[in-house]
Motif scaffolding. Structure first.
Motif, PDB file in Angstrom:
ATOM      1  N   THR A  28       0.741  -1.167   0.116  1.00  0.00           N
ATOM      2  CA  THR A  28      -0.001  -0.099  -0.102  1.00  0.00           C
ATOM      3  C   THR A  28       0.977   1.133   0.155  1.00  0.00           C
ATOM      4  OG1 THR A  28      -1.559  -1.243   1.137  1.00  0.00           O
ATOM      5  CG2 THR A  28      -1.911   1.358   1.359  1.00  0.00           C
ATOM      6  N   LYS A  29       0.595   2.233  -0.782  1.00  0.00           N
ATOM      7  CA  LYS A  29       1.192   3.525  -0.773  1.00  0.00           C
ATOM      8  C   LYS A  29       1.007   4.344   0.783  1.00  0.00           C
ATOM      9  CE  LYS A  29       1.697   4.815  -5.557  1.00  0.00           C
ATOM     10  NZ  LYS A  29       0.786   4.792  -6.535  1.00  0.00           N
ATOM     11  N   THR A  36      -0.563   3.218   8.049  1.00  0.00           N
ATOM     12  CA  THR A  36      -0.679   2.071   8.946  1.00  0.00           C
ATOM     13  C   THR A  36      -0.476   0.895   8.043  1.00  0.00           C
ATOM     14  OG1 THR A  36      -1.846   3.511  10.484  1.00  0.00           O
ATOM     15  CG2 THR A  36      -1.776   1.088  10.724  1.00  0.00           C
ATOM     16  N   GLN A  37      -1.384   0.869   7.067  1.00  0.00           N
ATOM     17  CA  GLN A  37      -1.381  -0.549   6.262  1.00  0.00           C
ATOM     18  C   GLN A  37       0.145  -0.575   5.573  1.00  0.00           C
ATOM     19  OE1 GLN A  37      -3.534  -2.866   6.479  1.00  0.00           O
ATOM     20  NE2 GLN A  37      -2.152  -3.850   5.251  1.00  0.00           N
ATOM     21  N   TRP A  38       0.625   0.418   5.110  1.00  0.00           N
ATOM     22  CA  TRP A  38       1.777   0.630   4.327  1.00  0.00           C
ATOM     23  C   TRP A  38       2.893  -0.184   5.390  1.00  0.00           C
ATOM     24  CZ3 TRP A  38       6.049   3.182   6.379  1.00  0.00           C
ATOM     25  CH2 TRP A  38       7.295   3.239   5.855  1.00  0.00           C
ATOM     26  N   TYR A  39       2.839   0.419   6.666  1.00  0.00           N
ATOM     27  CA  TYR A  39       3.881  -0.332   7.633  1.00  0.00           C
ATOM     28  C   TYR A  39       3.742  -1.727   7.740  1.00  0.00           C
ATOM     29  CZ  TYR A  39       5.985  -1.207  12.212  1.00  0.00           C
ATOM     30  OH  TYR A  39       6.656  -1.732  13.212  1.00  0.00           O
ATOM     31  N   LEU A  40       2.477  -2.184   7.880  1.00  0.00           N
ATOM     32  CA  LEU A  40       2.137  -3.543   7.792  1.00  0.00           C
ATOM     33  C   LEU A  40       2.746  -4.421   6.665  1.00  0.00           C
ATOM     34  CD1 LEU A  40      -1.029  -3.688   9.881  1.00  0.00           C
ATOM     35  CD2 LEU A  40       1.237  -4.157  10.723  1.00  0.00           C
ATOM     36  N   LEU A  76       3.034  -5.051  15.232  1.00  0.00           N
ATOM     37  CA  LEU A  76       4.436  -5.710  15.161  1.00  0.00           C
ATOM     38  C   LEU A  76       5.678  -4.905  15.425  1.00  0.00           C
ATOM     39  CD1 LEU A  76       3.745  -7.692  11.628  1.00  0.00           C
ATOM     40  CD2 LEU A  76       4.086  -8.680  13.960  1.00  0.00           C
ATOM     41  N   PHE A  77       6.345  -5.220  16.257  1.00  0.00           N
ATOM     42  CA  PHE A  77       7.790  -4.359  16.583  1.00  0.00           C
ATOM     43  C   PHE A  77       7.326  -3.187  17.480  1.00  0.00           C
ATOM     44  CE2 PHE A  77       9.835  -6.145  12.585  1.00  0.00           C
ATOM     45  CZ  PHE A  77      10.308  -6.782  13.449  1.00  0.00           C
ATOM     46  N   LEU A  78       6.409  -2.392  17.460  1.00  0.00           N
ATOM     47  CA  LEU A  78       5.990  -1.238  18.156  1.00  0.00           C
ATOM     48  C   LEU A  78       5.619  -1.577  19.607  1.00  0.00           C
ATOM     49  CD1 LEU A  78       4.674   0.866  15.211  1.00  0.00           C
ATOM     50  CD2 LEU A  78       7.000   1.170  16.287  1.00  0.00           C
ATOM     51  N   GLY A 107      17.026   0.899  28.801  1.00  0.00           N
ATOM     52  CA  GLY A 107      16.590  -0.281  28.009  1.00  0.00           C
ATOM     53  C   GLY A 107      16.366   0.440  26.606  1.00  0.00           C
ATOM     54  N   LEU A 108      16.603  -0.625  25.522  1.00  0.00           N
ATOM     55  CA  LEU A 108      16.476  -0.425  24.111  1.00  0.00           C
ATOM     56  C   LEU A 108      15.953  -1.823  23.681  1.00  0.00           C
ATOM     57  CD1 LEU A 108      18.414   1.578  21.517  1.00  0.00           C
ATOM     58  CD2 LEU A 108      17.952  -0.702  21.075  1.00  0.00           C
ATOM     59  N   SER A 109      14.936  -1.769  22.793  1.00  0.00           N
ATOM     60  CA  SER A 109      14.276  -3.048  22.563  1.00  0.00           C
ATOM     61  C   SER A 109      13.919  -3.241  20.921  1.00  0.00           C
ATOM     62  CB  SER A 109      12.823  -3.195  23.218  1.00  0.00           C
ATOM     63  OG  SER A 109      11.895  -2.086  22.486  1.00  0.00           O
ATOM     64  N   THR A 110      13.531  -4.274  20.783  1.00  0.00           N
ATOM     65  CA  THR A 110      13.151  -4.588  19.270  1.00  0.00           C
ATOM     66  C   THR A 110      12.057  -3.664  18.645  1.00  0.00           C
ATOM     67  OG1 THR A 110      11.590  -6.149  20.337  1.00  0.00           O
ATOM     68  CG2 THR A 110      13.507  -6.995  18.972  1.00  0.00           C
ATOM     69  N   ARG A 111      11.648  -2.751  19.835  1.00  0.00           N
ATOM     70  CA  ARG A 111      10.682  -1.609  19.055  1.00  0.00           C
ATOM     71  C   ARG A 111      11.397  -0.621  18.218  1.00  0.00           C
ATOM     72  NH1 ARG A 111       7.648   3.400  22.093  1.00  0.00           N
ATOM     73  NH2 ARG A 111       5.997   2.929  21.214  1.00  0.00           N
ATOM     74  N   ILE A 112      12.588  -0.543  18.204  1.00  0.00           N
ATOM     75  CA  ILE A 112      13.664   0.322  17.530  1.00  0.00           C
ATOM     76  C   ILE A 112      13.556  -0.170  16.079  1.00  0.00           C
ATOM     77  CG2 ILE A 112      15.609  -0.857  17.808  1.00  0.00           C
ATOM     78  CD1 ILE A 112      15.132   3.118  17.962  1.00  0.00           C
ATOM     79  N   ILE A 113      13.200  -1.298  15.859  1.00  0.00           N
ATOM     80  CA  ILE A 113      13.340  -1.836  14.304  1.00  0.00           C
ATOM     81  C   ILE A 113      11.878  -1.273  13.605  1.00  0.00           C
ATOM     82  CG2 ILE A 113      12.676  -4.067  12.797  1.00  0.00           C
ATOM     83  CD1 ILE A 113      14.472  -5.428  14.863  1.00  0.00           C
ATOM     84  N   GLY A 114      10.647  -1.270  14.551  1.00  0.00           N
ATOM     85  CA  GLY A 114       9.552  -0.338  14.072  1.00  0.00           C
ATOM     86  C   GLY A 114      10.129   1.134  13.690  1.00  0.00           C
ATOM     87  N   GLY A 115      10.889   1.736  14.306  1.00  0.00           N
ATOM     88  CA  GLY A 115      11.302   3.129  14.123  1.00  0.00           C
ATOM     89  C   GLY A 115      12.158   3.165  13.001  1.00  0.00           C
ATOM     90  N   LEU A 116      12.872   2.007  12.849  1.00  0.00           N
ATOM     91  CA  LEU A 116      13.931   1.899  11.576  1.00  0.00           C
ATOM     92  C   LEU A 116      13.117   1.879  10.368  1.00  0.00           C
ATOM     93  CD1 LEU A 116      16.962   1.373  10.866  1.00  0.00           C
ATOM     94  CD2 LEU A 116      16.442  -1.087  10.908  1.00  0.00           C
ATOM     95  N   ILE A 117      12.152   0.997  10.373  1.00  0.00           N
ATOM     96  CA  ILE A 117      11.009   0.713   9.272  1.00  0.00           C
ATOM     97  C   ILE A 117      10.447   2.218   8.907  1.00  0.00           C
ATOM     98  CG2 ILE A 117       9.094  -0.467   8.244  1.00  0.00           C
ATOM     99  CD1 ILE A 117       9.811  -2.497  10.345  1.00  0.00           C
ATOM    100  N   MET A 118      10.148   3.053   9.767  1.00  0.00           N
ATOM    101  CA  MET A 118       9.160   3.896   9.406  1.00  0.00           C
ATOM    102  C   MET A 118      10.080   5.229   9.213  1.00  0.00           C
ATOM    103  SD  MET A 118       5.686   3.927  11.634  1.00  0.00           S
ATOM    104  CE  MET A 118       6.478   3.723  13.291  1.00  0.00           C
ATOM    105  N   SER A 119      11.126   5.205   9.524  1.00  0.00           N
ATOM    106  CA  SER A 119      12.364   6.390   9.239  1.00  0.00           C
ATOM    107  C   SER A 119      12.466   6.215   7.876  1.00  0.00           C
ATOM    108  CB  SER A 119      13.523   6.171   9.960  1.00  0.00           C
ATOM    109  OG  SER A 119      13.237   6.539  11.443  1.00  0.00           O
ATOM    110  N   HIS A 120      12.917   5.236   7.372  1.00  0.00           N
ATOM    111  CA  HIS A 120      13.674   5.344   5.908  1.00  0.00           C
ATOM    112  C   HIS A 120      12.819   4.852   4.567  1.00  0.00           C
ATOM    113  CE1 HIS A 120      16.704   6.442   8.392  1.00  0.00           C
ATOM    114  NE2 HIS A 120      17.036   5.232   8.844  1.00  0.00           N
ATOM    115  N   SER A 121      11.982   3.821   5.165  1.00  0.00           N
ATOM    116  CA  SER A 121      11.233   3.063   3.814  1.00  0.00           C
ATOM    117  C   SER A 121      10.393   3.873   2.737  1.00  0.00           C
ATOM    118  CB  SER A 121      10.707   1.688   4.458  1.00  0.00           C
ATOM    119  OG  SER A 121      11.390   1.092   5.455  1.00  0.00           O
ATOM    120  N   ASP A 122      10.284   3.297   1.885  1.00  0.00           N
ATOM    121  CA  ASP A 122       9.384   4.015   0.841  1.00  0.00           C
ATOM    122  C   ASP A 122       8.532   2.965   0.090  1.00  0.00           C
ATOM    123  OD1 ASP A 122      10.553   2.180  -0.881  1.00  0.00           O
ATOM    124  OD2 ASP A 122      12.210   3.733  -1.377  1.00  0.00           O
ATOM    125  N   ASP A 123       7.594   3.572  -0.716  1.00  0.00           N
ATOM    126  CA  ASP A 123       6.593   2.778  -1.214  1.00  0.00           C
ATOM    127  C   ASP A 123       7.056   1.519  -1.964  1.00  0.00           C
ATOM    128  OD1 ASP A 123       5.122   4.805  -0.350  1.00  0.00           O
ATOM    129  OD2 ASP A 123       4.579   5.786  -2.038  1.00  0.00           O
TER     130      ASP A 123
END
Lengths: 491, 491
Positions: free
Chosen positions: B7-8, B14-18, B162-164, B273-289
């Motif tokens: 999804t764009k 939200t759907q794009w993230y998933l 997921l992740f977040l 602490g730092l958790s697998t949550r950061i992977i959610g942040g990684l995805i939402m910081s850089h990824s594209d359509d």
């Protein structure tokens, strides 16, 4: 620092084991029944085992992943033999909320927050993983699936012993899926060999490898293979297992794939694991009455430098120690300098000996004057003086020798304490009075196995891979037997 | 391989993230409510984060250890604010055995095997660790105690993503004990800086660092500090926290030490602490359509080589690809060659793009003839032809550029989407229509904070370390306010 006095092995081996763990600060019991705290020195050993093993697991094509801690009871129920094997040792989550008890009494379990389908804290991950695998696998293109997981595991043990048997432990569990049984069998042997390699060549523990009896196999497997080590007290320790799961689980969890020939088939599975239990084996293989002994290839610290100084030359001596440290670190030798002022030199020697560090370097006024360092080997207390310019080479040589020597000693013990027996009387005598492994004909009937266990506490360990087919009589019932199995008292 | 259409972002973020998570095969929901399966590609990212962070944690003097998964309810009860903060999200083990239900109905929980003191699956480890710390610490010589643990954590979340936000997640938790509050405060800032370093310089996610409000702090801490990142949709993500625990826990758990002056004191503690949550942040910081985008310093695979072959020149082209792989691996560049025969080149391009691999190398007949390779950047799809003799240098350059460019893009977004507002109307307008961070005066009264949250869903994120003391009016109540806090909608 622990001031623990260590009981002698000859006095009380069990107490000696616990004393070494305490003195080396490896682990301790926690307030949670059967669960241990793995202390920094113990955990660093585990990290080194992980590093070596993880690389070999990846080099053989496996990928790490992570599956849930919990297995729904209904999922666990799918493979009958499997759930039966673990039912008696499961920790079960039944509720998901606490609530205020009122009157300042803290919290209680909220009865409103009860789960319909209780969650089992994983005693192993076949069930939870294979439920997922059934959605990942559709075609031969998805095979082989080669997954590994590093995780914590919970098995409710009634009698626990640090590292050897704890309610919670750490391990890796490999889980693979293959198109044919031939391929999955190869995987089972390949990974058992990886364990043998790591345990023998890094932990310096020689092992027997072979097939387990039916009774001693993993619940749900069609065959289990293991490596078996011998502890100093003559007891065996199962040190790593690899299971041929056949298609038992793929049928129970409905895993199917369209093969190249277009047919829909159930694939073939394996699982294999090695746990923190091996640290118990490491301790009991090499350590002595002075404390822990660690093989150079697995110790977190290979060399400890003790600067022997008075107040007036502290700076100079510690400076020299730091120089040596730098030189050693250039060659990737993990080294520590113990320059604490509030401990005596004697108690430092003692402490690092207890912790099993293979090489101690002493540097004092005399060493500085002569441009030398004194090396002391943990395994025989031999002292050698070396000129500092050859320090790195000499340390490397000493480390290599210690690694070899530890393996050779243990190998010699394994071989000299493996006995061939002719009849049951001799069997009982050896088990009772000598310990070690006993090679004996067994008819492979489970009743004989059970009776031998009842009467002697010895169990079948493995049918070694190199066992030859012979014609003999079962030491218990006298009926025909083809192979000599290895028996032993075991942890 | 996933054939997932993504999804764009502009259609449904939200759907794009998933979709990205599914298409890149990072993770998926398991059959256990709220728990995820971290798939190999997702887990490999976590392993790389671990590798970088673990080294920095050790380089700052901390040692890894492992404490039990379970916290007895009675232990959890010792620090009142702490247990209150986690009570509503605890998974609770109440029984330790299953039994046969009879009639072939599998197993049920054995009511006879009920625990007196129920066990909470750790939602964090302060309670279980500090119970033990109280036995480890007697004197100033035992301080500072600098412990870190890599572990799984369970918090029963009602709404998971997921992740977040997942019921089980993976993290590291640092726990330190110090003789003075000054020293423990330094530790709190030091470790927050380590997080900032890792998140900015490896994950390429710029952050604001600062102090959390009282309400947003960790239950039991006297102050919590965090780093806050900005996602592409204008929402903030708390990406790592460091807590000044004061002496709250050392009093609750009776941790004491004899100081140099002979006095018995309660020490000062921190946790972070730092958790697998950061992977959610990684995805939402850089990824594209097109899918995931991974920074070179954290991706498991930096380069994928796609040999473009027909049946007749397969061997030659794949051979060339393998040569290039070898050259790159010599320089420690993690590279994969995708030589599968049953996939088209187009779908391979697609797959590796979805998986976020920074650099693609195409090698076909033309490239071989001209002794060249075609490099394609994941972040702008730019193609460049380079001669194979300069391949390694060009790839390195491209990787460096991608790392920088990803950080710069995100930094530019963070800065351009941080708004200063003068009054509450403007505040509401920005939060509603623009998103991002809003800098606004706040009187630090909890009622204003709560009402702003109720009315706008925006929460205080941090008082940034570089905020200057000013003289202003709280945007909500108009009373005196000294500092501009950062507000945002947050994950």
């Amino acid at each position: 620092m622990s001031n623990k006095r260590i009981t002698k092995r000859s006095e009380d081996y069990t107490q000696w084991y616990l004393d070494v763990i305490e003195a080396a600060e490896l682990a301790e019991h926690s307030i949670v029944r059967g669960c241990m705290v793995i202390k920094p020195h113990g955990y660093a050993i585990w990290e080194n085992i992980q590093k070596v093993l993880d690389k070999k697991i990846k080099d053989t094509g496996h990928k790490n992943a992570y599956f849930p801690l919990f297995v729904p009871k209904s999922t666990m129920n799918k493979e009958a033999a499997h759930v039966k094997g673990f039912a008696k040792e499961c920790a079960i989550v039944t509720h998901y909320r606490l609530k205020d008890a009122g009157e300042g009494k803290g919290v209680v379990v909220d009865p409103e927050a009860k789960l319909q389908d209780e969650l089992i804290v994983r005693p192993t991950s076949e069930a939870i993983m294979y439920e997922t695998f059934s959605t990942w696998i559709q075609s031969w293109r998805d095979l082989p699936l080669l997954i590994n997981q590093w995780a914590n595991i919970v098995r409710w043990e009634m009698r626990t012993r640090l590292f050897l048997r704890t309610t919670e432990f750490l391990w890796q569990e490999g889980h693979t899926v293959h198109a044919t049984h031939k391929e999955s069998e190869q995987e089972v042997f390949k990974m058992l060999n990886v364990y043998k390699d790591v345990v023998e060549n890094y932990l310096a523990i020689p092992v027997y490898a072979g097939k387990k009896s039916k009774v001693e196999s993993f619940p749900g497997a069609i065959r289990t293979y293991s490596i078996e080590a011998l502890m100093q007290d003559g007891k065996a320790l199962q040190s790593g297992t690899s299971h041929d799961l056949g298609d038992n689980f793929s049928k129970a969890f409905n895993i199917k794939f369209a093969d190249k020939d277009g047919e829909i088939k159930h694939p073939w599975q394996t699982s294999w694991g090695l746990s923190t239990r091996i640290i118990g084996g490491l301790i009991m293989s090499h350590s002595d009455d002075k404390g822990l002994v660690l093989p150079p290839k697995i110790t977190p610290i290979q060399v400890v430098i003790i600067p022997v100084f008075a107040t007036e030359n502290r700076e100079q001596v510690v400076g020299k120690a730091m120089e040596c440290k730098k030189e050693l670190e250039k060659e990737n030798i993990p080294v520590e300098v113990d320059d604490r002022e509030y401990e005596t030199v004697g108690s430092k020697f003692n402490e690092w000996e207890k912790k099993g560090i293979p090489v101690r370097i002493e540097i004092g006024t005399k060493e500085i004057e002569e441009n030398k360092a004194t090396l002391v080997s943990r395994i025989n207390s031999e002292k050698t003086q070396v000129s500092t310019e050859h320090l790195v080479d000499e340390v490397k040589k000493l480390l290599e020798n210690i690694q070899k020597e530890l393996f050779n000693r243990a190998k010699e013990r394994l071989e000299s304490q493996t006995y061939e027996v002719e009849d049951y009387e001799e069997f009982k005598d050896v088990i009772k009075n000598k310990g070690g492994f006993v090679r004996a004909f067994w008819c492979e009937n489970e009743e004989c196995e059970a009776t031998i266990k009842d009467e002697t506490k010895a169990t079948t360990r493995v049918l070694p891979f190199d066992a030859k087919e012979e014609s003999g009589k079962c030491i218990y019932c006298g009926k025909e037997a083809k192979y000599k199995w290895l028996f032993a008292l075991a942890y």
